[in-house]
Write an enzyme that holds these catalytic residues in place. Sequence first.
Site, PDB file in Angstrom:
ATOM      1  N   ARG A  33       5.886 -29.344 -13.941  1.00 39.12           N
ATOM      2  CA  ARG A  33       6.624 -28.101 -13.696  1.00 39.12           C
ATOM      3  C   ARG A  33       8.075 -28.188 -14.169  1.00 39.12           C
ATOM      4  NH1 ARG A  33       4.572 -26.075  -7.685  1.00 39.12           N
ATOM      5  NH2 ARG A  33       2.403 -25.692  -8.282  1.00 39.12           N
ATOM      6  N   ASP A 142      11.697 -15.208   2.419  1.00 34.48           N
ATOM      7  CA  ASP A 142      11.199 -16.339   1.645  1.00 34.48           C
ATOM      8  C   ASP A 142      12.388 -16.991   0.960  1.00 34.48           C
ATOM      9  OD1 ASP A 142       8.137 -17.127   0.603  1.00 34.48           O
ATOM     10  OD2 ASP A 142       9.745 -17.850  -0.693  1.00 34.48           O
TER      11      ASP A 142
END
Length: 280
Positions: A33, A142
């Site tokens: 990633r 979030d």
Amino acid sequence: MFSDSEFERLAAFANRSFGLKLSPAKKPLVYSRISKRLTALKIGSLNNYIDLVEKTNDLGERLELISALTTNVTAFFRENHHFETVRKDIVPSLASKPGNPKRVRFWSAGCSTGEEPYSIAMTLLEGLQNTGAFDLRILATDIDPKVVQRAKQGRYGKDNVGQLPAGYLGKYFEKPDAGESYTVSPDIRKLITFGELNLIEPLPVKGPFDAIFCRNVAIYFDMETQQKVWTNFANLLLPGGYLFIGHSERLTGPASETLKITGVTTYQKNGQPSSGWSTK
């Protein structure tokens, strides 16, 4: 592949900044990633990348790092047994709350792309016979600003809405647009306040809440951070309030003294709802 020292430096930064726990077993996943960010930024080493994100004025890349290190897997009515608890246990108790209108507060503390808070809203609207008698609000937060923005839009493709209960699509969503995506209706969206929030930082949230959903978020934290998060939630719940956590998570630490397990990954705060509940 990153060197061990580079990975350890990144893991220390992620833990210090976001409370994330990156074990050595996650090194290949992190490499796959983060290497994409290095390529996009034309940075030659992980150490140079860490130098970049440690700069206090480069908030944007820190947010890219959060997105890279976390996984946002969600769905409407995921782990439906939690929503059954809302239907069968919480909704019936709301009618006995004081106030006119009666104050109802839920928190989705890892809302991802929004399916969870929208599912909460639909569950409550289905169960409450007279919604005008309730002051209903849902907080949805979030740490990843990208998913918060998507959640605010409330737009989902056919694959996302395919598992909704019968009748919900026509009742709670607007018709597909030219791109064949469905949009959550304004009546649902107006109940929800979305925002960015890092759970390891001092919380700007006062509550109190009837229920908190924080599912598959604490798995990213070390044990000490988990226990701090659980304690914060316990303090923000009303007596008799519920905490819903992920299927691979377990409550530990001081919060376990006041939150008792009542079902699979479902906890309830000691004490009974009373006329002393705040209506502010």
